[in-house]
Design a protein around this motif. Structure first.
Motif, PDB file in Angstrom:
ATOM      1  N   ARG A  34       0.877  -1.224  -0.035  1.00 58.19           N
ATOM      2  CA  ARG A  34      -0.117   0.056   0.000  1.00 58.19           C
ATOM      3  C   ARG A  34       0.816   1.301  -0.051  1.00 58.19           C
ATOM      4  O   ARG A  34       0.440   2.304  -0.620  1.00 58.19           O
ATOM      5  CB  ARG A  34      -0.878  -0.057   1.142  1.00 58.19           C
ATOM      6  N   TYR A  35       2.091   0.992   0.567  1.00 56.62           N
ATOM      7  CA  TYR A  35       2.811   2.283   0.830  1.00 56.62           C
ATOM      8  C   TYR A  35       4.281   2.208  -0.123  1.00 56.62           C
ATOM      9  O   TYR A  35       5.367   2.804  -0.009  1.00 56.62           O
ATOM     10  CB  TYR A  35       3.126   2.412   2.252  1.00 56.62           C
ATOM     11  N   TRP A  36       4.068   1.229  -0.901  1.00 61.05           N
ATOM     12  CA  TRP A  36       5.370   0.820  -2.011  1.00 61.05           C
ATOM     13  C   TRP A  36       6.141   2.166  -2.474  1.00 61.05           C
ATOM     14  O   TRP A  36       7.344   2.150  -2.274  1.00 61.05           O
ATOM     15  CB  TRP A  36       4.937  -0.068  -2.969  1.00 61.05           C
ATOM     16  N   GLU A  37       5.259   2.711  -3.088  1.00 57.37           N
ATOM     17  CA  GLU A  37       6.093   4.002  -3.807  1.00 57.37           C
ATOM     18  C   GLU A  37       6.809   4.921  -2.738  1.00 57.37           C
ATOM     19  O   GLU A  37       7.723   5.431  -2.966  1.00 57.37           O
ATOM     20  CB  GLU A  37       5.216   4.938  -4.575  1.00 57.37           C
ATOM     21  N   GLU A  38       6.044   5.116  -1.586  1.00 57.58           N
ATOM     22  CA  GLU A  38       6.542   6.106  -0.709  1.00 57.58           C
ATOM     23  C   GLU A  38       7.772   5.493  -0.069  1.00 57.58           C
ATOM     24  O   GLU A  38       8.903   6.218   0.310  1.00 57.58           O
ATOM     25  CB  GLU A  38       5.406   6.236   0.536  1.00 57.58           C
ATOM     26  N   GLN A  40       9.769   3.050  -1.339  1.00 56.64           N
ATOM     27  CA  GLN A  40      10.916   3.250  -2.349  1.00 56.64           C
ATOM     28  C   GLN A  40      11.705   4.494  -2.408  1.00 56.64           C
ATOM     29  O   GLN A  40      12.715   4.559  -2.933  1.00 56.64           O
ATOM     30  CB  GLN A  40      10.354   2.554  -3.607  1.00 56.64           C
ATOM     31  N   ASN A  41      10.672   5.639  -2.178  1.00 56.92           N
ATOM     32  CA  ASN A  41      11.357   7.014  -2.293  1.00 56.92           C
ATOM     33  C   ASN A  41      11.887   7.359  -1.260  1.00 56.92           C
ATOM     34  O   ASN A  41      12.166   8.437  -0.912  1.00 56.92           O
ATOM     35  CB  ASN A  41      10.402   7.928  -2.951  1.00 56.92           C
ATOM     36  N   PHE A  42      12.029   6.598  -0.145  1.00 58.11           N
ATOM     37  CA  PHE A  42      12.501   7.120   1.136  1.00 58.11           C
ATOM     38  C   PHE A  42      13.726   7.621   0.974  1.00 58.11           C
ATOM     39  O   PHE A  42      14.732   6.971   0.334  1.00 58.11           O
ATOM     40  CB  PHE A  42      12.528   5.807   2.108  1.00 58.11           C
ATOM     41  N   LYS A  43      14.262   8.869   1.597  1.00 59.04           N
ATOM     42  CA  LYS A  43      15.609   9.339   1.605  1.00 59.04           C
ATOM     43  C   LYS A  43      16.266   9.140   2.668  1.00 59.04           C
ATOM     44  O   LYS A  43      16.210   9.672   3.829  1.00 59.04           O
ATOM     45  CB  LYS A  43      15.324  10.941   1.543  1.00 59.04           C
ATOM     46  N   ALA A  44      17.398   8.109   2.634  1.00 58.19           N
ATOM     47  CA  ALA A  44      18.181   7.826   3.389  1.00 58.19           C
ATOM     48  C   ALA A  44      19.285   8.878   3.767  1.00 58.19           C
ATOM     49  O   ALA A  44      19.384   9.665   2.783  1.00 58.19           O
ATOM     50  CB  ALA A  44      18.752   6.313   3.434  1.00 58.19           C
ATOM     51  N   ARG A  45      19.945   9.011   4.858  1.00 58.87           N
ATOM     52  CA  ARG A  45      20.846   9.826   5.178  1.00 58.87           C
ATOM     53  C   ARG A  45      22.107   9.281   5.225  1.00 58.87           C
ATOM     54  O   ARG A  45      22.255   8.094   5.796  1.00 58.87           O
ATOM     55  CB  ARG A  45      20.584  10.792   6.355  1.00 58.87           C
ATOM     56  N   PRO A  46      23.403   9.836   5.172  1.00 59.25           N
ATOM     57  CA  PRO A  46      24.804   9.041   5.265  1.00 59.25           C
ATOM     58  C   PRO A  46      24.885   8.470   6.624  1.00 59.25           C
ATOM     59  O   PRO A  46      25.627   7.525   6.786  1.00 59.25           O
ATOM     60  CB  PRO A  46      25.688  10.213   4.942  1.00 59.25           C
ATOM     61  N   ASP A  47      24.363   9.199   7.779  1.00 58.98           N
ATOM     62  CA  ASP A  47      24.583   8.709   8.963  1.00 58.98           C
ATOM     63  C   ASP A  47      23.470   7.757   9.408  1.00 58.98           C
ATOM     64  O   ASP A  47      23.407   7.398  10.668  1.00 58.98           O
ATOM     65  CB  ASP A  47      24.636   9.843  10.060  1.00 58.98           C
ATOM     66  N   ILE A  90      11.025   0.131   8.599  1.00 59.57           N
ATOM     67  CA  ILE A  90      10.707   0.682   7.152  1.00 59.57           C
ATOM     68  C   ILE A  90      10.073  -0.468   6.490  1.00 59.57           C
ATOM     69  O   ILE A  90      10.806  -1.397   6.117  1.00 59.57           O
ATOM     70  CB  ILE A  90      12.105   0.984   6.247  1.00 59.57           C
ATOM     71  N   GLY A  91       9.065  -0.307   6.320  1.00 61.09           N
ATOM     72  CA  GLY A  91       7.787  -1.367   5.804  1.00 61.09           C
ATOM     73  C   GLY A  91       6.374  -0.981   5.458  1.00 61.09           C
ATOM     74  O   GLY A  91       5.793  -1.708   4.972  1.00 61.09           O
ATOM     75  N   PHE A  92       6.225   0.158   6.235  1.00 58.12           N
ATOM     76  CA  PHE A  92       4.826   0.447   6.170  1.00 58.12           C
ATOM     77  C   PHE A  92       5.069   2.072   5.875  1.00 58.12           C
ATOM     78  O   PHE A  92       5.845   2.524   4.915  1.00 58.12           O
ATOM     79  CB  PHE A  92       4.036   0.492   7.575  1.00 58.12           C
ATOM     80  N   SER A  93       3.834   2.936   6.153  1.00 56.28           N
ATOM     81  CA  SER A  93       4.354   4.396   5.920  1.00 56.28           C
ATOM     82  C   SER A  93       5.593   4.904   6.680  1.00 56.28           C
ATOM     83  O   SER A  93       5.745   4.685   7.678  1.00 56.28           O
ATOM     84  CB  SER A  93       2.919   5.151   6.438  1.00 56.28           C
ATOM     85  N   ILE A  94       6.141   5.828   5.892  1.00 58.28           N
ATOM     86  CA  ILE A  94       7.517   6.217   6.381  1.00 58.28           C
ATOM     87  C   ILE A  94       7.362   7.804   6.832  1.00 58.28           C
ATOM     88  O   ILE A  94       8.397   8.403   6.999  1.00 58.28           O
ATOM     89  CB  ILE A  94       8.633   5.910   5.492  1.00 58.28           C
ATOM     90  N   PRO A 116      15.124   0.188  -0.145  1.00 62.59           N
ATOM     91  CA  PRO A 116      14.893   1.627  -0.777  1.00 62.59           C
ATOM     92  C   PRO A 116      16.319   2.164  -1.360  1.00 62.59           C
ATOM     93  O   PRO A 116      17.425   1.938  -0.631  1.00 62.59           O
ATOM     94  CB  PRO A 116      14.403   2.544   0.263  1.00 62.59           C
ATOM     95  N   PRO A 117      16.510   2.451  -2.614  1.00 62.79           N
ATOM     96  CA  PRO A 117      17.574   2.680  -3.169  1.00 62.79           C
ATOM     97  C   PRO A 117      18.750   3.849  -2.489  1.00 62.79           C
ATOM     98  O   PRO A 117      19.751   3.526  -2.713  1.00 62.79           O
ATOM     99  CB  PRO A 117      17.528   3.267  -4.465  1.00 62.79           C
ATOM    100  N   SER A 118      17.956   4.589  -1.862  1.00 61.50           N
ATOM    101  CA  SER A 118      18.924   5.495  -1.191  1.00 61.50           C
ATOM    102  C   SER A 118      19.854   5.130  -0.040  1.00 61.50           C
ATOM    103  O   SER A 118      20.750   5.792   0.298  1.00 61.50           O
ATOM    104  CB  SER A 118      17.991   6.725  -0.764  1.00 61.50           C
ATOM    105  N   PHE A 119      19.514   3.891   0.674  1.00 61.65           N
ATOM    106  CA  PHE A 119      20.415   3.481   1.355  1.00 61.65           C
ATOM    107  C   PHE A 119      21.761   2.855   0.718  1.00 61.65           C
ATOM    108  O   PHE A 119      22.656   3.117   1.421  1.00 61.65           O
ATOM    109  CB  PHE A 119      19.548   1.974   2.102  1.00 61.65           C
ATOM    110  N   TRP A 120      21.674   2.475  -0.469  1.00 56.34           N
ATOM    111  CA  TRP A 120      22.819   2.154  -1.208  1.00 56.34           C
ATOM    112  C   TRP A 120      23.836   3.399  -1.509  1.00 56.34           C
ATOM    113  O   TRP A 120      24.808   3.639  -1.565  1.00 56.34           O
ATOM    114  CB  TRP A 120      22.572   1.247  -2.307  1.00 56.34           C
ATOM    115  N   GLU A 121      22.852   4.390  -2.184  1.00 57.23           N
ATOM    116  CA  GLU A 121      23.339   5.628  -2.614  1.00 57.23           C
ATOM    117  C   GLU A 121      24.143   6.382  -1.571  1.00 57.23           C
ATOM    118  O   GLU A 121      25.144   7.097  -1.761  1.00 57.23           O
ATOM    119  CB  GLU A 121      22.315   6.352  -3.267  1.00 57.23           C
ATOM    120  N   GLN A 122      23.638   6.478  -0.448  1.00 61.70           N
ATOM    121  CA  GLN A 122      24.287   7.102   0.718  1.00 61.70           C
ATOM    122  C   GLN A 122      25.302   6.319   1.476  1.00 61.70           C
ATOM    123  O   GLN A 122      25.968   6.760   2.442  1.00 61.70           O
ATOM    124  CB  GLN A 122      23.093   7.540   1.757  1.00 61.70           C
TER     125      GLN A 122
END
Length: 295
Positions: A34-38, A40-47, A90-94, A116-122
Motif C-alpha cells: 500500500r505504501y510501496w512508492e512512498e 521506495q522513495n525514502f530518503k536515507a541519510r549518510p549517518d 521501514i515497511g509501512f508508511s515512512i 529503498p535505493p537511497s540506502f545504497w546511494e548514501q
C-alpha cells in the motif's frame, strides 16, 4: 501508533484472511505494498544505521543490543519508548520516520533488491542478522499464526513446502540470506549469525560496537549482555510487543517464544531435516555461506 503508521487501525481479524501481494515474485503484506512508492522513495541519510534480517531471525534482539550500545549500556535510556519507536520499521508508511532527527537507527525486512535505493546511494552502514533455515522456519511458522496482517501458516507440512518454494511473506529465505551475503562485499554491511550471538554474546556485541566505532568498557559490555539475554527480553514490555494487541495475538505463542538454537528438532522429521540440509548444500556451494543448526 508512532512509527507503525498504516497498521494502527487494524482490528483483530481485519486483514487476517487477505491474500498477500506479489511484487516481482516476492510476497508482501498488503500494508507494505500500500505504501510501496512512498517506501521506495525514502530518503536515507549518510549517518543512518539500518538493521536488517529475514523475519524471526533476531532483528528485535539486534535492535535492543544496538540501542544499548549507542546509549552506553544504560537500560533507563533504552526505556524511553517501545523498541519500534526507538528504532522504527521501514515497511509501512515512512512519513513520521522522515521527520526523525539524525542520526537515525532503522529496521527493515526487505531483501537487497527491494531495499529503498537511497540506502545504497548514501552508503549507509547496515547490520544484517541471519538465522539457520530450520530454526527460522519454526519461528516463522508460529509467527504467521499470531500476527494479524498475514495469513495463517496452515499445517506444518504445508508451511514447509511454501517456505522452501519462497511462497511466504517477505519471500525466499534462501535468496534472502544469499543476497545480503553477496552485498556485504560491496557495501558497509556487518553480517552476523544468530547462532554466534547465542554462543558468545559478548564477542558479537564487541563486533557490533567496533563496526559502529564505539568503545565499550568491560562493565558496559557485561550490562549489555545481561540486559539483552533472551529471558530478560521476553519479559520486557518495551521489546516484546505486548503493547500491540491489535497487531499481535500473543495468547499462544508469545512474540518471543523460545529464542534457542536447535528448537527445530522438535518439529522436523529426519527426512525433512535431510531435505533442507541438501537444499542448503546445493544452493550455498562455493559461496562460503554456512549455518549452524545446533551449538
Amino acid at each position: 501508533m508512532d512509527c507503525l503508521p498504516g497498521v494502527e487501525n487494524l482490528g483483530p481479524n481485519s486483514t487476517k484472511d487477505s491474500l498477500l501481494t506479489d511484487v516481482e515474485g516476492i510476497l508482501y503484506p498488503k500494508e507494505t505494498t500500500r505504501y510501496w512508492e512512498e517506501i521506495q522513495n525514502f530518503k536515507a541519510r549518510p549517518d543512518d544505521l539500518l538493521i536488517c534480517s529475514y523475519p524471526k531471525a533476531g532483528s528485535t534482539w539486534m535492535q535492543e543490543i544496538v540501542d544499548m550500545i549507542q546509549h552506553g549500556g544504560d537500560p533507563e535510556k533504552c526505556a524511553r519508548a517501545p523498541i519500534y519507536q526507538r528504532i522504527p520499521f521501514i515497511g509501512f508508511s515512512i512519513e513520521k520516520i522522515e521527520a526523525i532527527p539524525s542520526p537515525r537507527t532503522l529496521k527493515t525486512h526487505f531483501p537487497v533488491q527491494h531495499l529503498p535505493p537511497s540506502f545504497w546511494e548514501q552508503n549507509c552502514k547496515i547490520i544484517y542478522v541471519a538465522r539457520n533455515a530450520k530454526d527460522n522456519m519454526v519461528s516463522y511458522f508460529y509467527f504467521h499464526n499470531m500476527i494479524n496482517i498475514i495469513p495463517d501458516s496452515g499445517s506444518w507440512d504445508e508451511f514447509m513446502e511454501n517456505f522452501i518454494a519462497g511462497k511466504v511473506c517477505w519471500g525466499s529465505w534462501f535468496d534472502y540470506v544469499q543476497g545480503w551475503w553477496k552485498a556485504k562485499d560491496h557495501h558497509p554491511i556487518l553480517y552476523l549469525f544468530y547462532e554466534d550471538i547465542k554462543e558468545d554474546p559478548a564477542r558479537e556485541i564487541q563486533k557490533i560496537a567496533q563496526f559502529l566505532e564505539i568503545d565499550l568498557s568491560a562493565s558496559v559490555l557485561n550490562r549489555i549482555v545481561l540486559h539483552t539475554k533472551f529471558e530478560n527480553m521476553k519479559t520486557n514490555p518495551l521489546v516484546n510487543h505486548s503493547d500491540l494487541p491489535f497487531l499481535f495475538d500473543q495468547t499462544t505463542p508469545p512474540f518471543m517464544r523460545k529464542g534457542k538454537v536447535g528448537d527445530w528438532k522438535e518439529h522436523f522429521t529426519v527426512a525433512q531435516s535431510e531435505r533442507l540440509d541438501n537444499i542448503c548444500a546445493q544452493l550455498f556451494a562455493g559461496s562460503g555461506l554456512t549455518f549452524r543448526t545446533q551449538l
